[in-house]
Motif scaffolding. Sequence first.
Motif, PDB file in Angstrom:
ATOM      1  N   LYS A   1       0.882  -1.161   0.081  1.00 39.48           N
ATOM      2  CA  LYS A   1      -0.079   0.078   0.054  1.00 39.48           C
ATOM      3  C   LYS A   1       1.017   1.325   0.127  1.00 39.48           C
ATOM      4  N   LYS A   2       2.005   1.192   0.810  1.00 38.33           N
ATOM      5  CA  LYS A   2       2.738   2.542   0.846  1.00 38.33           C
ATOM      6  C   LYS A   2       3.319   2.592  -0.529  1.00 38.33           C
ATOM      7  N   THR A   3       3.989   1.695  -1.107  1.00 35.49           N
ATOM      8  CA  THR A   3       4.501   1.860  -2.557  1.00 35.49           C
ATOM      9  C   THR A   3       3.523   2.160  -3.523  1.00 35.49           C
ATOM     10  N   ALA A   4       2.383   1.608  -3.548  1.00 34.02           N
ATOM     11  CA  ALA A   4       1.219   2.037  -4.620  1.00 34.02           C
ATOM     12  C   ALA A   4       0.750   3.302  -4.070  1.00 34.02           C
ATOM     13  N   ASP A   5       0.898   3.942  -3.041  1.00 33.28           N
ATOM     14  CA  ASP A   5       0.318   5.335  -2.843  1.00 33.28           C
ATOM     15  C   ASP A   5       1.484   6.098  -3.393  1.00 33.28           C
ATOM     16  N   PHE A   6       2.679   5.839  -3.047  1.00 29.64           N
ATOM     17  CA  PHE A   6       3.696   6.678  -3.637  1.00 29.64           C
ATOM     18  C   PHE A   6       3.563   6.817  -5.343  1.00 29.64           C
ATOM     19  N   ILE A   7       3.441   5.610  -5.905  1.00 26.78           N
ATOM     20  CA  ILE A   7       3.278   5.729  -7.185  1.00 26.78           C
ATOM     21  C   ILE A   7       2.076   6.676  -7.728  1.00 26.78           C
ATOM     22  N   SER A   8       1.270   6.516  -6.952  1.00 30.70           N
ATOM     23  CA  SER A   8      -0.245   7.341  -7.578  1.00 30.70           C
ATOM     24  C   SER A   8      -0.097   8.733  -7.685  1.00 30.70           C
ATOM     25  N   ARG A   9       0.962   9.137  -6.549  1.00 26.72           N
ATOM     26  CA  ARG A   9       1.237  10.788  -6.372  1.00 26.72           C
ATOM     27  C   ARG A   9       2.351  11.150  -7.286  1.00 26.72           C
ATOM     28  N   ASN A  10       3.305  10.121  -7.639  1.00 29.60           N
ATOM     29  CA  ASN A  10       4.411  10.593  -8.550  1.00 29.60           C
ATOM     30  C   ASN A  10       4.601  10.190  -9.837  1.00 29.60           C
TER      31      ASN A  10
ATOM     32  N   GLY B   1       5.791  11.845 -13.117  1.00 31.08           N
ATOM     33  CA  GLY B   1       4.777  13.000 -13.672  1.00 31.08           C
ATOM     34  C   GLY B   1       3.625  13.012 -12.802  1.00 31.08           C
ATOM     35  N   GLN B   2       3.098  14.192 -13.231  1.00 31.41           N
ATOM     36  CA  GLN B   2       1.656  14.127 -12.540  1.00 31.41           C
ATOM     37  C   GLN B   2       0.638  15.159 -13.415  1.00 31.41           C
ATOM     38  N   LYS B   3      -0.501  14.907 -13.324  1.00 26.98           N
ATOM     39  CA  LYS B   3      -1.510  16.033 -14.118  1.00 26.98           C
ATOM     40  C   LYS B   3      -1.719  17.114 -12.913  1.00 26.98           C
ATOM     41  N   LEU B   4      -1.673  18.453 -13.677  1.00 27.10           N
ATOM     42  CA  LEU B   4      -1.932  19.548 -12.945  1.00 27.10           C
ATOM     43  C   LEU B   4      -3.357  19.987 -13.203  1.00 27.10           C
ATOM     44  N   HIS B   5      -4.070  20.225 -12.050  1.00 25.43           N
ATOM     45  CA  HIS B   5      -5.569  20.547 -12.089  1.00 25.43           C
ATOM     46  C   HIS B   5      -5.615  21.810 -11.771  1.00 25.43           C
ATOM     47  N   SER B   6      -6.148  22.829 -12.629  1.00 22.55           N
ATOM     48  CA  SER B   6      -6.318  24.184 -12.069  1.00 22.55           C
ATOM     49  C   SER B   6      -6.947  25.041 -13.376  1.00 22.55           C
ATOM     50  N   LYS B   7      -7.895  25.954 -13.068  1.00 23.27           N
ATOM     51  CA  LYS B   7      -8.459  26.798 -14.167  1.00 23.27           C
ATOM     52  C   LYS B   7      -7.869  28.052 -14.295  1.00 23.27           C
ATOM     53  N   SER B   8      -6.780  28.218 -13.648  1.00 22.80           N
ATOM     54  CA  SER B   8      -5.924  29.498 -13.817  1.00 22.80           C
ATOM     55  C   SER B   8      -4.695  29.165 -14.506  1.00 22.80           C
ATOM     56  N   ASP B   9      -3.899  30.119 -14.734  1.00 23.63           N
ATOM     57  CA  ASP B   9      -2.589  29.929 -15.544  1.00 23.63           C
ATOM     58  C   ASP B   9      -1.481  30.033 -14.401  1.00 23.63           C
ATOM     59  N   HIS B  10      -1.525  29.898 -13.328  1.00 24.90           N
ATOM     60  CA  HIS B  10      -0.750  29.739 -12.151  1.00 24.90           C
ATOM     61  C   HIS B  10      -0.912  28.371 -11.523  1.00 24.90           C
ATOM     62  N   LEU B  11       0.017  27.698 -11.492  1.00 21.29           N
ATOM     63  CA  LEU B  11       0.092  26.189 -11.127  1.00 21.29           C
ATOM     64  C   LEU B  11       1.071  25.938 -10.228  1.00 21.29           C
ATOM     65  N   ASP B  12       0.847  25.546  -8.979  1.00 14.96           N
ATOM     66  CA  ASP B  12       1.838  24.973  -8.008  1.00 14.96           C
ATOM     67  C   ASP B  12       1.730  23.443  -8.052  1.00 14.96           C
ATOM     68  N   PHE B  13       2.899  22.779  -7.934  1.00 15.52           N
ATOM     69  CA  PHE B  13       3.041  21.298  -7.822  1.00 15.52           C
ATOM     70  C   PHE B  13       4.290  20.832  -6.913  1.00 15.52           C
ATOM     71  N   ARG B  14       4.139  19.820  -6.454  1.00 16.05           N
ATOM     72  CA  ARG B  14       5.198  19.058  -5.704  1.00 16.05           C
ATOM     73  C   ARG B  14       6.023  17.971  -6.344  1.00 16.05           C
ATOM     74  N   ILE B  15       7.353  18.078  -6.285  1.00 12.98           N
ATOM     75  CA  ILE B  15       8.224  16.860  -6.687  1.00 12.98           C
ATOM     76  C   ILE B  15       8.685  16.076  -5.786  1.00 12.98           C
ATOM     77  N   ASP B  16       8.532  14.704  -5.644  1.00 15.14           N
ATOM     78  CA  ASP B  16       9.270  13.954  -4.691  1.00 15.14           C
ATOM     79  C   ASP B  16      10.388  13.524  -5.330  1.00 15.14           C
ATOM     80  N   VAL B  17      10.597  13.164  -6.495  1.00 15.24           N
ATOM     81  CA  VAL B  17      11.719  12.294  -7.137  1.00 15.24           C
ATOM     82  C   VAL B  17      12.369  13.395  -8.056  1.00 15.24           C
ATOM     83  N   PRO B  18      13.554  13.665  -7.807  1.00 14.94           N
ATOM     84  CA  PRO B  18      14.480  14.529  -8.756  1.00 14.94           C
ATOM     85  C   PRO B  18      14.680  13.858  -9.912  1.00 14.94           C
ATOM     86  N   GLN B  19      14.254  14.846 -11.019  1.00 16.49           N
ATOM     87  CA  GLN B  19      14.684  13.822 -12.360  1.00 16.49           C
ATOM     88  C   GLN B  19      14.480  15.019 -13.452  1.00 16.49           C
TER      89      GLN B  19
END
Length: 622
Positions: free
Chosen positions: A520-529, A540-558
């Motif tokens: 479960k821990k690994t599956a949750d990590f994959i779903s986020r990252n 990667g991840q999809k960014l959901h926002s209706k504006s042109d300013h988007l904030d997101f978090r990266i856990d795996v440097p790449q």
Amino acid sequence: MASLETIASLGPRLPGDTNCATVTRVVRIIRQFFRWTLLKTHCMTALNVRNGRTLPLTCRDGTNPLNSDLSGTEIFLAGSVFSLLLILKWFYARNQPWDSDEPQHLHVVWAWTVGLLPYRDVFDNHSPLFQALSAPLFNCFGERADIVTIMRWAMLPLAVLILWLINFIGSHLFSSRIGLWSCTIAATYPDLYAKLNEFRPDVLWTALWLILLAILTTRRIHSGTAFISGLVLGIAFAVSMKTIFLLLTLCLSAGFTYILQGFLPKAPNRASATEVFVCMFASVAGFIIVPALVVAFFAWHQSFSQMVYCVITHNLTGYDNRLALILGRMRDVRFWLFVPLTIAGLWLARFDQNKTKSHRRLFLLLVTGLFCPLLFSFWPLISKQDFLPFLPLLVISLVAPLIWLGEWMRLKSGNRAPAYLLAIIVAGVELLWMVKMHSPTKAVNQGHIQIIADTLKLTRPSETVIDAKGQTIYRPRAYYYVLEQLTREHVTEGKIQDEVPDRVIEKGTALAVPTWWLTKKTADFISRNYISVGAVSVLGQKLHSKSDHLDFRIDVPQQYSIITDRGQAFGILDGVAMNGGRYLSAGLHRLILDSPANSVAVIWSRAADKGFSPFRSEKLNN
């Protein structure tokens, strides 16, 4: 005493070959007449009539009046069945669903070919011999997405050997007809056919087991055969640790056979204590050779302790209430097969005038009957492949009365029904059952093949991936363990720490294969990252926002790129204008798009460059 005509009717019928010369027919008829006349003279009883029912017994010379020579028709029918099975093999090698163990074994084989050492560099909870022997052939084909299909064909010689051994044992202990139809019915049994078609060490393990039984049931036991038997058992031990269970089955069956001999008339002379000691010493000497070489090899490479952990310690699991587990398994009818099989063995041994052969039959039936009670009592996790050594023996035990019943029907019908009628019906029903269970033309493995193909396209040989059991085959996992059932249990119990996210971050692993095998821990990590791009997922991840300013978090440097459903995105990322892919460190990041977009995603740059997109169900070609 049965009449001469009755006994003669049990002999082989002349095949209806119109091209056969008349003189040849006459010679064969005369030969048959003298053959069965001699048989009548030497038989104590050919048919024991009790209450108007005929029972097949054995003659003084050890032959069976019901053991007629194989007719040309039944050889043709059996050959037709095997030809059809070979044709089906062409389809099932590709279209039979992959078992999760097959890529796992092939991943270990791949490790041998690239200089990695199992247990030290790559986790494996199986004995090493099968994978090591498979490495040279595997290496001949290079990196191929359909490697499972190719290596399944490598199992064909072993499958043929197993079927031949079934015929060999059945023919020597019972009759050539029982041997032939045991082989045929075993070949058409769906579960056995499917497992023999898979790439797994259990196939070689089963072949070695049947070789051992062929030696023990068809040869006189002396120091030479004892040494060879021990050698075969030692090789099986280097293929699978489950050989310990087979050894226990052999010992108990031999012990019961020795005890039951005392209740039978005219038991064969028992070996002296000296002969028993010499045979035991020879068998032990043969047994230790191959395991000792395997242990020495890994000790030389300073990985003996890792091998002990992977092959033995890791596979140990306990249950709070083993008694309840055994009682639950006792509801399985296979648990009680030892009762009718023991009775049948004693019945045959009592009436058979060939005492050596009769007690070998008793031994084989005891091995067959005791297999499942011991398996259910001592083995914690049971799967279909664990029954591979059992099914061939069960088939022989069931085909013998099937053929005898067919002989009885032939006599009652005045030779109008062939003795193998029931056997060919059973084989036909099994074939239909197998095809109905899974259509040979229904392709179901494209997803597995695409996973390997996408992995080969997206990653380099030294780059790590996230998969549960080695589904990508040609790429190392970012973490040591395979995430199969035992590992997940050890994680739940706290014996193993789930460090997958830490190892992934450390190594910058960019590709993942989501599966329910993950913790479960690994599956949750994959779903986020990670984000799906078809058969695999990439960072990667999809960014959901209706504006042109988007904030997101990266856990795996790449190295990442920003894309939209229309292609490359443009704007400001962390205060710097975007110009292709960029290395993003762990933490929060801010994106300001030049123009708003409905669908925006952060994705591993290499995947974007190669045309993979989370916005389409299939990858794009460059």
